[in-house]
Design a protein around this motif. Sequence first.
Motif, PDB file in Angstrom:
ATOM      1  N   ALA A  95     -36.375 -11.507 -13.765  1.00  0.00           N
ATOM      2  CA  ALA A  95     -35.070 -11.632 -13.107  1.00  0.00           C
ATOM      3  C   ALA A  95     -34.005 -10.851 -13.864  1.00  0.00           C
ATOM      4  O   ALA A  95     -33.195 -10.132 -13.258  1.00  0.00           O
ATOM      5  CB  ALA A  95     -34.682 -13.110 -13.012  1.00  0.00           C
ATOM      6  N   ARG A 134     -41.500 -19.986 -16.608  1.00  0.00           N
ATOM      7  CA  ARG A 134     -40.043 -19.867 -16.706  1.00  0.00           C
ATOM      8  C   ARG A 134     -39.652 -18.644 -17.516  1.00  0.00           C
ATOM      9  O   ARG A 134     -38.763 -17.872 -17.115  1.00  0.00           O
ATOM     10  CB  ARG A 134     -39.486 -21.126 -17.379  1.00  0.00           C
ATOM     11  N   GLY A 176     -45.368 -14.773 -14.176  1.00  0.00           N
ATOM     12  CA  GLY A 176     -44.718 -16.040 -13.868  1.00  0.00           C
ATOM     13  C   GLY A 176     -45.486 -16.820 -12.821  1.00  0.00           C
ATOM     14  O   GLY A 176     -45.708 -18.031 -12.954  1.00  0.00           O
ATOM     15  N   TYR A 218     -37.257 -17.364 -10.025  1.00  0.00           N
ATOM     16  CA  TYR A 218     -36.491 -18.015 -11.083  1.00  0.00           C
ATOM     17  C   TYR A 218     -35.485 -18.987 -10.467  1.00  0.00           C
ATOM     18  O   TYR A 218     -35.291 -20.101 -10.964  1.00  0.00           O
ATOM     19  CB  TYR A 218     -35.768 -16.944 -11.903  1.00  0.00           C
ATOM     20  N   ASN A 256     -43.007 -10.752 -13.140  1.00  0.00           N
ATOM     21  CA  ASN A 256     -42.945 -11.750 -12.064  1.00  0.00           C
ATOM     22  C   ASN A 256     -44.331 -12.301 -11.746  1.00  0.00           C
ATOM     23  O   ASN A 256     -44.506 -13.507 -11.550  1.00  0.00           O
ATOM     24  CB  ASN A 256     -42.331 -11.135 -10.811  1.00  0.00           C
ATOM     25  N   GLN A 308     -36.080 -12.805  -9.485  1.00  0.00           N
ATOM     26  CA  GLN A 308     -34.841 -13.554  -9.296  1.00  0.00           C
ATOM     27  C   GLN A 308     -35.046 -14.704  -8.308  1.00  0.00           C
ATOM     28  O   GLN A 308     -34.565 -15.827  -8.534  1.00  0.00           O
ATOM     29  CB  GLN A 308     -33.751 -12.597  -8.800  1.00  0.00           C
ATOM     30  N   TYR A 331     -40.566 -15.390 -15.470  1.00  0.00           N
ATOM     31  CA  TYR A 331     -39.637 -15.226 -14.347  1.00  0.00           C
ATOM     32  C   TYR A 331     -38.254 -14.807 -14.855  1.00  0.00           C
ATOM     33  O   TYR A 331     -37.588 -13.959 -14.260  1.00  0.00           O
ATOM     34  CB  TYR A 331     -39.502 -16.524 -13.558  1.00  0.00           C
ATOM     35  N   GLY A 332     -37.835 -15.418 -15.961  1.00  0.00           N
ATOM     36  CA  GLY A 332     -36.532 -15.096 -16.518  1.00  0.00           C
ATOM     37  C   GLY A 332     -36.445 -13.641 -16.954  1.00  0.00           C
ATOM     38  O   GLY A 332     -35.432 -12.972 -16.712  1.00  0.00           O
ATOM     39  N   TRP A 371     -29.032 -16.808  -8.711  1.00  0.00           N
ATOM     40  CA  TRP A 371     -30.211 -15.939  -8.724  1.00  0.00           C
ATOM     41  C   TRP A 371     -30.653 -15.578  -7.314  1.00  0.00           C
ATOM     42  O   TRP A 371     -31.060 -14.430  -7.056  1.00  0.00           O
ATOM     43  CB  TRP A 371     -31.345 -16.589  -9.517  1.00  0.00           C
TER      44      TRP A 371
END
Length: 245
Positions: free
Chosen positions: A106, A99, A82, A117, A79, A114, A102-103, A137
């Motif tokens: 998450a 992206r 991100g 994202y 995270n 989450q 973060y993905g 999310w």
Amino acid sequence: MPDAAKLARMSTHELQQLLTGAPDVAARWVRVAAEGGVTEAQVRLGRMLLDGTGVPKDEAAAIRWFKTAARAHDSDAMNMLGRCYENGWGTDADIAAARDWYGKSAAAGNDWGQYNYGHLFLDGNGVERDPVAAYGWYLKAAEQGHARAQNLVARCCEEGWGTAKDPTAAFDWYRRSAEGGYFRAHYNYATALAQRGEIDAAAQWFWRAAEGGTAELRRKIAALLLDSRISALMAIGERVRLLPP
């Protein structure tokens, strides 16, 4: 005895106290633990370097520690990577990389990952805009008790972003977020209470929003309440007006 050996002899409780203590005291031990492969320490050292807390600020070093922890599948580190790529901290801004990190965070179940994202999908930032995905999310994070995500789930339910409009659900999620301590939810919950005619409760939450919020929010609350023509709210508005800027 070398620091690494001292660290190895510490109990879990002693180690936790050192790693979570005041930054200026913890910095030495956080670095030793980070260099020893403790991913929690690597993430904390990265945060300290990012902010210049307890150590000289060094964003490039921060991102290196986040990458080290992320290679060990630490979802907090993912995270933070991100955030670094989204904001250009220690690296060039790169929304595609943000992206991806973060993905990963998450998908690993990290509530902040989450939440962040979800923002990308709500705004269409680096991804095709998808309010349904955003809501999904946010909801995952909210169900873990993430107060900011709870506030956004409420907003989605109120506005019909990615889900059907549901004023009852919105009210409940604003309550949860407010009780979780998020100042923007304090304001939103107070507004919802006032709309229901629960003025005394609304006044209390408006005050909490003002105490914990930004100067801009305090000005907004003061103007709103002073113009309300409701004595209990006007009294809070006057108190808010007198708070320091």
